[in-house]
Design an enzyme around this catalytic site. Structure first.
Site, PDB file in Angstrom:
ATOM      1  N   HIS A 122       0.733  -1.006   0.225  1.00 45.99           N
ATOM      2  CA  HIS A 122       0.021  -0.069  -0.005  1.00 45.99           C
ATOM      3  C   HIS A 122       0.936   1.169   0.119  1.00 45.99           C
ATOM      4  O   HIS A 122       1.759   0.762   0.482  1.00 45.99           O
ATOM      5  CB  HIS A 122      -0.960   0.404   1.348  1.00 45.99           C
ATOM      6  CG  HIS A 122      -1.253   0.587   1.658  1.00 45.99           C
ATOM      7  ND1 HIS A 122      -1.298   2.443   1.753  1.00 45.99           N
ATOM      8  CD2 HIS A 122      -3.403   0.559   1.495  1.00 45.99           C
ATOM      9  CE1 HIS A 122      -2.546   3.597   1.597  1.00 45.99           C
ATOM     10  NE2 HIS A 122      -3.912   1.944   1.470  1.00 45.99           N
ATOM     11  N   ASP A 199       3.036  -4.819   7.956  1.00 43.79           N
ATOM     12  CA  ASP A 199       1.313  -4.213   8.054  1.00 43.79           C
ATOM     13  C   ASP A 199       1.089  -4.454   8.636  1.00 43.79           C
ATOM     14  O   ASP A 199       0.316  -5.347   7.189  1.00 43.79           O
ATOM     15  CB  ASP A 199       1.359  -3.050   6.450  1.00 43.79           C
ATOM     16  CG  ASP A 199      -0.034  -2.496   6.008  1.00 43.79           C
ATOM     17  OD1 ASP A 199      -0.630  -2.607   6.772  1.00 43.79           O
ATOM     18  OD2 ASP A 199       0.530  -2.225   5.159  1.00 43.79           O
ATOM     19  N   GLN A 202      -4.748  -4.757   6.923  1.00 42.99           N
ATOM     20  CA  GLN A 202      -5.766  -6.769   6.142  1.00 42.99           C
ATOM     21  C   GLN A 202      -5.599  -7.530   7.220  1.00 42.99           C
ATOM     22  O   GLN A 202      -6.413  -8.448   7.735  1.00 42.99           O
ATOM     23  CB  GLN A 202      -4.958  -6.746   4.717  1.00 42.99           C
ATOM     24  CG  GLN A 202      -5.479  -5.552   3.881  1.00 42.99           C
ATOM     25  CD  GLN A 202      -6.329  -5.488   3.705  1.00 42.99           C
ATOM     26  OE1 GLN A 202      -7.930  -5.631   3.690  1.00 42.99           O
ATOM     27  NE2 GLN A 202      -6.849  -4.106   3.568  1.00 42.99           N
ATOM     28  N   LYS A 225     -10.453  -1.170   9.887  1.00 46.04           N
ATOM     29  CA  LYS A 225     -10.957  -2.306   9.291  1.00 46.04           C
ATOM     30  C   LYS A 225     -11.236  -3.838   9.619  1.00 46.04           C
ATOM     31  O   LYS A 225     -11.021  -4.626   9.416  1.00 46.04           O
ATOM     32  CB  LYS A 225      -9.347  -2.987   8.696  1.00 46.04           C
ATOM     33  CG  LYS A 225      -8.729  -1.768   7.657  1.00 46.04           C
ATOM     34  CD  LYS A 225      -8.072  -1.092   6.524  1.00 46.04           C
ATOM     35  CE  LYS A 225      -7.967  -0.863   6.160  1.00 46.04           C
ATOM     36  NZ  LYS A 225      -8.276  -0.197   5.055  1.00 46.04           N
ATOM     37  N   CYS A 363      -4.787   2.491  -4.077  1.00 48.22           N
ATOM     38  CA  CYS A 363      -3.123   2.767  -3.398  1.00 48.22           C
ATOM     39  C   CYS A 363      -2.275   1.625  -3.756  1.00 48.22           C
ATOM     40  O   CYS A 363      -1.249   0.959  -3.064  1.00 48.22           O
ATOM     41  CB  CYS A 363      -3.628   2.959  -1.961  1.00 48.22           C
ATOM     42  SG  CYS A 363      -5.195   4.275  -1.585  1.00 48.22           S
TER      43      CYS A 363
END
Length: 405
Positions: A122, A199, A202, A225, A363
């Protein structure tokens, strides 16, 4: 254990909406998940009964707000299996969390040092490292993506060397749904003494946020999220790393002593939490995590896999549709293009039928360039989606294709 999706759906008020007279089919969960009633209630409860600033007040409301705020931090600690609560830092989301780390890197790196990112990042997990390299003179290298949408592990290992000081990669690709082998990748980076950031924007929403199991130094994610509010997120950092990490923002709460000439910083986690915090959303995120953690994890995983398997089967049978990203391990993300029509047109025509998907580059422009597409239409599934909604997507796509022919 059976998975009662109807009972789950009943807890999400927004799923009762209609769009142009048609039932809402919400398939944009990789962008943001909807919120169960208990999370909405937590926000209302705070503002109705306990609204106050935290830590500094000497009155009942301030004490109640502080206890709830810090209890939410404890909930996050347990959820990600952090060794200490002091390692859990409240931020506005994944982007701010990454920027806090990147700001510190700008001062810690030297010319010739190397950062490794990936070709599926991202923008928030790529542009920040670009800027850190520009500020420090370090060199940015990226792990290439295979034709199936996986990170090339052979190439990754070849990039690692004694100059590698920092490695960052997504736990899951937001654009393709690829699940990356973050534990193995972290272990390889540690062989060269590099710091590792995962990261988890998700990944956290699927219950995979065990920082001790992964072995990383930083783990970041966003509340929205994970069935929680927007505007709240988490930076977890290993205590031994955070203790000496340069502060990013200065102001109230993050200081210990202040004179007219100099200041000293507060202890963890407060030295990274300048200013009035987002108390309500932190409390609501804690509620979202408790709600999510109360579900049977294996049943959740099985349900989401069934959704993806069914969608993938229908996609492969659909004339003129190409799936972008066919990794062996994926979450419930189906990213695709049609042989006719721009992704934006697909999204617009699906919306007219009550189907909410994401379109564009997600993104992740370098990743779109890797697959030579301007963008994709992306259907992403959550625990409240149904097989019937997957069917509705493809019925709607048939109509879209006929309109674009």
């Amino acid at each position: 254990m059976s998975f009662d999706v109807t009972a789950i759906r009943d807890q999400f008020p927004i799923l009762k909406r209609e769009i142009d007279g048609k039932p809402l089919v919400y398939l944009d969960n990789a962008a943001t998940t909807q919120k169960p009633q208990c999370v909405i209630d937590a926000l209302v409860e705070y503002y109705t009964t306990s609204n106050s600033n935290v830590h500094r007040g000497a009155h009942r409301l301030a004490d109640e707000a502080t206890r709830c705020f810090e209890a939410a931090r404890d909930t996050v600690k347990e959820f990600i299996n952090a060794p200490k609560r002091e390692e859990v830092i409240w931020t506005t989301g994944t982007t701010e969390s990454i920027n806090i780390v990147a700001h510190g890197l700008e001062t810690l790196l030297s010319p010739g040092d190397e950062i490794i990112a990936t070709g599926m990042d991202h923008h928030a997990n790529l542009v920040t490292w670009q800027q850190a390299c520009k500020a420090s003179g370090a060199v940015l290298k990226t792990v290439p993506v295979t034709d199936d949408g996986e990170l090339d592990q052979v190439a990754y290992e070849a990039l690692l060397n004694e100059k590698t000081k920092f490695v960052a990669f997504p736990q899951v690709s937001n654009a393709l749904g690829t699940i990356n082998p973050v534990k193995a990748m972290t272990k390889k980076a540690k062989e060269f003494g590099a710091l590792v950031l995962v990261d988890g924007a998700q990944g956290a929403a699927h219950g995979w946020a065990d920082v001790q199991e992964i072995g990383c130094d930083f783990y970041v994610f966003s509340g929205h999220k994970l069935y929680g509010p927007m505007g709240i997120g988490v930076l977890w950092g290993r205590e031994s790393v955070l203790e000496d990490w340069p502060v990013w923002r200065t102001g109230g709460e993050m200081i210990s002593t202040v004179t007219l000439q100099e200041s000293t910083w507060n202890v963890l986690p407060y030295r990274f939490e300048a200013g009035t915090p987002n108390v309500a959303d932190a409390i609501a995120l804690g509620e979202a995590i408790r709600w999510f953690s109360s579900l049977d994890h294996d049943s959740v995983v099985a349900h989401e896999k069934a959704l993806l398997d069914h969608a993938t089967k229908l996609a492969k049978e659909f004339d003129g549709l190409t799936i972008v990203g066919n990794a062996k391990e994926k979450i419930g993300v189906l990213s695709f293009v049609l042989d006719q029509g721009h992704p934006a047109d697909i999204g617009f025509l699906l919306d007219r039928q009550g189907i909410a998907v994401r379109t564009g580059d997600h993104c992740a422009q370098p990743l779109m360039a890797r697959f030579n597409v301007p963008g994709t239409a992306r259907a992403s599934f959550a625990i409240y989606n149904t097989l019937e909604e997957v069917d509705a997507l493809f019925v709607a796509l048939k109509k879209v294709r006929s309109m674009l022919a």
